[in-house]
Design an enzyme around this catalytic site. Structure first.
Site, PDB file in Angstrom:
ATOM      1  N   ASP A  72       0.834  -1.202   0.000  1.00  0.00           N
ATOM      2  CA  ASP A  72       0.000   0.000   0.000  1.00  0.00           C
ATOM      3  C   ASP A  72       0.870   1.253   0.000  1.00  0.00           C
ATOM      4  O   ASP A  72       2.078   1.211   0.303  1.00  0.00           O
ATOM      5  CB  ASP A  72      -0.892  -0.057   1.254  1.00  0.00           C
ATOM      6  CG  ASP A  72      -2.201   0.695   1.092  1.00  0.00           C
ATOM      7  OD1 ASP A  72      -2.335   1.470   0.126  1.00  0.00           O
ATOM      8  OD2 ASP A  72      -3.084   0.514   1.946  1.00  0.00           O
ATOM      9  N   ASP A 112     -10.461   1.810  -3.645  1.00  0.00           N
ATOM     10  CA  ASP A 112     -11.044   1.499  -2.335  1.00  0.00           C
ATOM     11  C   ASP A 112     -12.555   1.437  -2.433  1.00  0.00           C
ATOM     12  O   ASP A 112     -13.215   0.959  -1.501  1.00  0.00           O
ATOM     13  CB  ASP A 112     -10.674   2.585  -1.316  1.00  0.00           C
ATOM     14  CG  ASP A 112      -9.355   2.291  -0.638  1.00  0.00           C
ATOM     15  OD1 ASP A 112      -8.783   1.214  -0.885  1.00  0.00           O
ATOM     16  OD2 ASP A 112      -8.887   3.142   0.134  1.00  0.00           O
TER      17      ASP A 112
HETATM   18  C1  DGJ Z   1      -5.837   1.796   1.879  1.00  0.00           C
HETATM   19  C2  DGJ Z   1      -6.147   0.611   1.028  1.00  0.00           C
HETATM   20  O1  DGJ Z   1      -6.553   0.997  -0.228  1.00  0.00           O
HETATM   21  C3  DGJ Z   1      -7.179  -0.239   1.749  1.00  0.00           C
HETATM   22  O2  DGJ Z   1      -7.559  -1.314   0.938  1.00  0.00           O
HETATM   23  C4  DGJ Z   1      -6.609  -0.716   3.051  1.00  0.00           C
HETATM   24  O3  DGJ Z   1      -5.530  -1.574   2.798  1.00  0.00           O
HETATM   25  C5  DGJ Z   1      -6.166   0.475   3.887  1.00  0.00           C
HETATM   26  N1  DGJ Z   1      -5.321   1.361   3.155  1.00  0.00           N
HETATM   27  C6  DGJ Z   1      -5.454   0.008   5.128  1.00  0.00           C
HETATM   28  O4  DGJ Z   1      -4.939   1.040   5.835  1.00  0.00           O
END
Ligand code: DGJ
Length: 745
Positions: A471, A541
């Site tokens: 991430d 997301d």
């Molecule tokens: C952002 C990501 O896009 C999410 O899927 C998740 O992993 C969160 N961060 C976790 O902090």
């Protein structure tokens, strides 16, 4: 595929029957472009396509001169490819042809990511060297043409060979001049949770661009741009695509000039870039991919998908079927312990899921997003037996175990920050912006990359980990490195992304069997540079099925299904609060690399049965969904759209699956047929539907149909009033076409 050099005309012709690029060394030694587009016969002179005789730009007032790598100071006032400041402070350059080489294959651009060949016979590369006599600046321009792909890969190396240093202010990867302006510019724009929306505008005189200065390619604009003719649609007409294999700040810009021509340039964003070249130093630009299609946007996507899937992605997982995963994030967020995770994994395994991914919250004392980034040490309060303990319990279920990391970040509340506050990006004397309570590590500093290599190697070696979600959750607001001199701060952003690539390179080489998925708050760094290391990316997301129609449609313009992570989540959706049917959520997420991001332990028996059937259906057609040819049929963009459709055709052409989606349902529905594409006209397909066979719409289409009928007459999506009343909003249907008879001859 050939690269032809005709010394008498001083003409290069790169062609493979799908695309031609014709260059010419003008009389004064500058390098011009005569043609980029549809394939032209080789063995012929094309000198007449350019200004002839050429005697310098200034003598051609009123004419248009297409330069391959234009610079200031030559009378060309359009946007340049290269701006370099010499010892005298001047930026004028007169680049002249010096020599060239034609070689089989394609050179690597390491440390930058780039496309590659597995066998030298797959491509040929022309390298033309230009130089500026006064400064000693030399440019090596590379043009690679691949067999069977309608595209050219471009990059440049800029070298300071004189006695004095040179400072680069702009160093584009490619500039293309097109001889008219009748184009619509197509880009992918958005925001967090709303990535990759297709935006279009007709070109107008002046400059128009998509760009990032965020420190990553960004959710706002993608390093992709297309030009299409106004009449070009998905299946027909001329179009070009320009894609940058880069994950940092970029610029994609079109300029329409006074003479009715279009210049397109693509490369590192110049306002946030400079690079110092001491005598003998060299700078390599990222690779740009230029695609030509006479078969609509589909032709662009087909070419980019094939290239990115097969010759940009690499490693063990490039060609392997990707596992169906369950991700802990929306199931548990930060609130879990080992038993809870195993409970989720067990429940998911019963439904057929293949990989359990432990997302954020497993390290330091991270109970929320205010701490611990940088402390990649397992939190024994939550996982007393360590990562290995929980991973072994999960793998004992017959699942893979995956782990979330965010290597490039540090929390102010972390041991790492307390030990190395200078490793966080920030400008001395100025406050540091904290986004999501976190700071960015200075990846341009080798000691930071070395440290991360060591600690993450320990983490990944500590347990049976088969997948990593990498991430990256914030932009860079105060770019400055204590590792660079004040004069070199213009190099910050590019050095930063080179550091990110170096860490990716080391970890992917050390752990070749781990499947890496990149992520940046969803699709905030969904770009070809990342795909060179991580063959799949978390697309957004936003897991709302309706939002995903737009996001996945837009993303598919440039990126293949095998790269798009797509999950089914709970309702009300955590990003939009919308409630959509479970079948619709799956019918959208199927087109990509499927996962589930919900708590399977709280599902009803009916939901469990439904999800079990979804997983089995996807697994049966995994090849179609992950590696199929994605064909966009009815767009979610452009005016009031209440229906969307697309299809994917398996690599062997034997199976196609069509997705049909209704956003808001309409009373008294209009007659509707959906004409498919890319089937074999004389083949016969068995059509069936999903999710329920007794549905009237599915029943109306079930049976044997020829490809000709499905393409010319189409699927019957008519609904009568009484049937429409039963559907509600947000419904979806899939149609499965299985070829039962192949055409003769
Ligand atoms: C952002 C990501 O896009 C999410 O899927 C998740 O992993 C969160 N961060 C976790 O902090």
């Amino acid at each position: 595929m050939t690269i032809e050099w005709r010394p008498d005309e001083r003409q290069f012709h790169l062609s493979n029957g799908l695309i031609s690029l014709i260059l010419r060394v003008y009389e004064d030694g500058s390098l011009g472009q005569l043609h980029l587009g549809g394939a032209l016969p080789s063995g012929r002179p094309y000198r007449h396509l350019g200004p002839d005789p050429f005697a310098g730009y200034a003598n051609l007032v009123g004419g248009h001169v297409p330069f391959v790598y234009p610079t200031p100071g030559i009378g060309d006032f359009r946007v340049p490819a290269l701006v370099a400041e010499g010892a005298d402070g001047a930026t004028a350059l007169t680049l002249r042809y010096r020599d060239h080489r034609i070689t089989a294959g394609k050179p690597s651009l390491e440390p930058l990511p780039s496309t590659y060949v597995e066998d030298e016979s797959e491509a040929e590369t022309l390298e033309v060297t230009l130089d500026d006599e006064l400064t000693g600046l030399v440019v090596d321009l590379r043009f690679t043409i691949f067999d069977g792909r309608p595209l050219i890969a471009r990059s440049a190396t800029i070298r300071a060979t004189g006695a004095h240093p040179i400072d680069l202010r702009t160093a584009m990867s490619v500039v293309i001049d097109l001889p008219d302006t009748d184009w619509v510019m197509v880009g992918l724009a958005g925001a967090w949770a709303r990535e990759a929306h297709v935006v279009e505008r007709a070109l107008v005189p002046g400059r128009q661009s998509m760009a990032s200065t965020h420190g990553a390619s960004g959710a706002q604009h993608n390093p992709f741009l297309a030009l299409r003719r106004p009449a070009t649609d998905e299946a027909n007409g001329e179009a070009y695509a320009f894609s940058l294999v880069y994950s940092g700040n970029f610029l994609a810009e079109a300029e329409v000039d006074q003479f009715g021509a279009t210049r397109l340039r693509l490369g590192i964003e110049p306002d946030t870039f400079s690079w110092h070249l001491g005598p003998g130093d060299a700078f390599v630009t990222p690779e740009a991919i230029v695609v030509y299609s006479a078969a609509g946007l589909q032709g662009l996507s087909d070419a980019l998908h094939g290239l990115f899937r097969d010759r940009l992605a690499r490693g063990t997982w490039r060609d392997r079927p990707r596992p169906i995963l369950i991700n802990s994030w929306e199931a548990a967020y930060f609130d879990f312990d080992a038993d809870r995770l195993v409970e989720i994994a067990t429940s998911a395994r019963e439904l057929g899921m293949e990989l359990f991914v432990l997302d954020d919250g497993w390290f330091g004392h991270r109970d929320d997003d205010t701490s611990s980034l940088g402390d990649w040490v397992v939190d024994r309060r939550k996982l007393p037996d360590g990562l290995d303990g929980v991973a072994r319990r999960v793998t004992a279920l017959g699942m893979g175990f995956g782990l979330w990391i965010e290597p490039e970040m540090v929390s102010p509340d972390s041991d790492l920050f307390r030990a190395h506050p200078d490793w966080a990006v920030g400008i001395p004397g100025r406050a540091r912006t904290e986004t999501r309570q976190q700071l960015v590590l200075d990846m341009g500093r080798p000691e930071v990359v070395d440290h991360l290599t060591d600690v993450l190697t320990d983490v990944l070696a500590s347990a049976p980990i088969s997948y990593v979600k990498w991430d990256m959750n914030r932009t860079i607001t105060e770019p400055y490195s204590l590792g660079l001199t004040p004069e070199a701060q213009g190099e910050f952003f590019h050095r930063h992304i080179l550091g990110v690539y170096e860490l990716y390179r080391r970890l992917t080489r050390r752990f070749p069997d781990i499947l890496f998925e990149s992520c940046a708050s969803g699709g905030g760094r969904f770009d070809p540079g990342m795909l060179a290391f991580a063959p799949q990316a978390w697309t957004s997301d936003d897991t709302d099925a309706i939002e995903r129609l737009r996001i996945q449609w837009g993303t598919s313009l440039a990126y293949p299904l095998s790269s798009m992570g797509a999950h089914v989540s709970a309702v009300p959706n955590h990003q939009t609060g919308r409630i959509t049917p479970l079948a619709t959520r799956a019918a959208v997420a199927f087109f990509g690399v499927l996962g589930y991001e919900l708590d399977p332990t709280v599902l009803s028996a009916g939901e469990r049965a439904e999800i079990g059937a979804q997983v089995a259906f996807y697994a049966r057609h995994r090849d179609v969904f992950q590696r199929g040819r994605f064909i966009r049929l009815e767009s979610p963009f452009g005016g009031e759209r209440d229906h969307v459709s697309w299809m994917s055709l398996s690599p062997d052409g034997a199976t196609a699956i069509v997705g049909v989606y209704q956003i808001l349902n309409r009373p008294t529905p209009e007659a509707r047929r959906l004409r498919l594409r890319a089937l074999e006209a004389s083949a016969v397909y068995q059509v069936s539907g999903w999710p329920v066979s007794d549905d009237p719409m599915i029943a109306a289409n079930t049976g044997l149909r020829t490809g000709a009928e499905l393409m010319a007459a189409g699927l019957l999506l008519d609904r009568d009033r009484h049937y429409a009343e039963t559907l509600g909003d947000f419904w979806a249907r899939l149609f499965v076409l299985e070829r039962v008879e192949t055409p003769r001859g």
